[in-house]
Design a protein around this motif. Sequence first.
Motif, PDB file in Angstrom:
ATOM      1  N   PHE A   1       0.841  -1.202   0.000  1.00 32.40           N
ATOM      2  CA  PHE A   1       0.000   0.000   0.000  1.00 32.40           C
ATOM      3  C   PHE A   1       0.881   1.260   0.000  1.00 32.40           C
ATOM      4  O   PHE A   1       0.615   2.217  -0.729  1.00 32.40           O
TER       5      PHE A   1
ATOM      6  N   LEU B   1      -7.501  -2.883   3.376  1.00 31.53           N
ATOM      7  CA  LEU B   1      -6.538  -1.929   3.938  1.00 31.53           C
ATOM      8  C   LEU B   1      -6.925  -1.545   5.367  1.00 31.53           C
ATOM      9  O   LEU B   1      -6.086  -1.566   6.282  1.00 31.53           O
TER      10      LEU B   1
ATOM     11  N   PHE C   1      -6.008  11.013   8.705  1.00 30.86           N
ATOM     12  CA  PHE C   1      -7.409  10.737   8.383  1.00 30.86           C
ATOM     13  C   PHE C   1      -8.243  11.986   8.578  1.00 30.86           C
ATOM     14  O   PHE C   1      -9.142  12.273   7.809  1.00 30.86           O
TER      15      PHE C   1
ATOM     16  N   GLU D   1     -13.087  13.411   2.768  1.00 27.30           N
ATOM     17  CA  GLU D   1     -13.378  12.703   1.517  1.00 27.30           C
ATOM     18  C   GLU D   1     -14.619  11.814   1.676  1.00 27.30           C
ATOM     19  O   GLU D   1     -15.516  11.825   0.838  1.00 27.30           O
TER      20      GLU D   1
ATOM     21  N   TYR E   1      -8.873  17.081  -5.974  1.00 26.47           N
ATOM     22  CA  TYR E   1      -7.870  16.402  -5.149  1.00 26.47           C
ATOM     23  C   TYR E   1      -6.576  17.204  -4.998  1.00 26.47           C
ATOM     24  O   TYR E   1      -6.055  17.366  -3.901  1.00 26.47           O
TER      25      TYR E   1
ATOM     26  N   PHE F   1       7.190  10.569   9.317  1.00 28.10           N
ATOM     27  CA  PHE F   1       7.857   9.805   8.257  1.00 28.10           C
ATOM     28  C   PHE F   1       9.188   9.235   8.758  1.00 28.10           C
ATOM     29  O   PHE F   1       9.608   8.161   8.337  1.00 28.10           O
TER      30      PHE F   1
END
Length: 231
Positions: A27, A66, A123, A130, A152, A174
Motif C-alpha cells: 500500500f 486496507l 485521516f 473525503e 484532489y 515519516f
Amino acid sequence: MSTKKQGLSSIGRKVLMALTGFFLMIFLLQHLSINMMSVVSADLFNNVSHFMGANPLVQGLLQPVLIFSVVFHFAWGMYLEYQNNQAREVKYAKYKGSANATWMSRNMIISGLAVLAFLCLHFYDFWIPEIALKYGEGDMSGLIQGTQEFRYHEELVHKFAHQPMRVALYIVAFIMLSLHLLHGFQSAFQSVGFNSNKYTPIIKKLGTAFAILVPLGFIFIALYHYNVHPH
Ligand code: HEM
C-alpha cells in the motif's frame, strides 16, 4: 505444557503480523507512487485519484482490506507486545541476552504508535472530509470544493502550502515510519520462514533501501507542496 506447541503458536502469531505488514508495505508503494504524481502534474494526480476513489474494486475490496490490515496490525502488535512482556518477566532471569531483542521490540512499539498517531491526523486531514463528501452532506469545513472530480490536487496543496506545523509533524512521522520499516521489512520475511544464505543478505539491503527511500519520498512531497505554491 509443551514448549514446542508454544513455539509454533508464537510463530503463527508473527506470520499474521508479517502478512498484514506486507500488505501495508505494498500500500505504501502505491500511495507514494500516486502522491508523486501530484508533483509531476495536477491533472494526472486528479485523474488517478478520481479513478481510485470511484473504482468499485478499489473501494469495495482493497479499501476494506486496507482498513482491516491497519487495525489488525496495530491491535495484534499491541497484543504480542503484552504477551512478550508477560513472558519476559518469567524468562528474564534465565536469558539475559534478550536485552537486545527487547530494545528492538520496544523500538517497534514506539515507532508503531507514532505512525498510528500520524494516521489519526492524516485521516482527519484527508480521509474524513473525503468520506463525508462522498457519502454525507459534502460540505465539511476545511474541504475545498473545486469541480467535484478535480478537487484532489487543490485539497492537497491547501493542506501543505505554508503550513509549517503540519509539515513538521508529517516529517517527524515519516522518520518514525522509517525506523519502523528498518526493522519491520526484513523481520516480516523472517516471520514467514524465508531464510536463505543467498537471499537473506539481499533482503536486508532491500529492506534498508525501502525503509529510507519510501519515507524520504513522502518527505519530499510534503516539502514540495509546502514550498512551491504561492498563496
Ligand atoms: C506527504 C505524504 C502523504 C500525502 C500527501 C498523503 C495524501 C493522502 C490523501 C490525499 C489521501 C486521501 C485519499 C482519498 O481521496 O481517499 C490519503 C489517504 C490515506 N493515506 Fe496518505 N498521504 C501521505 C502519506 C501517508 C503515509 C506515510 C501513510 C501510512 C503510513 C498514509 C496512509 C494513508 C491511508 C491509510 C489513507 C486512506 C486510504 C484510503 O483512501 O483508503 N499516507 N493520503
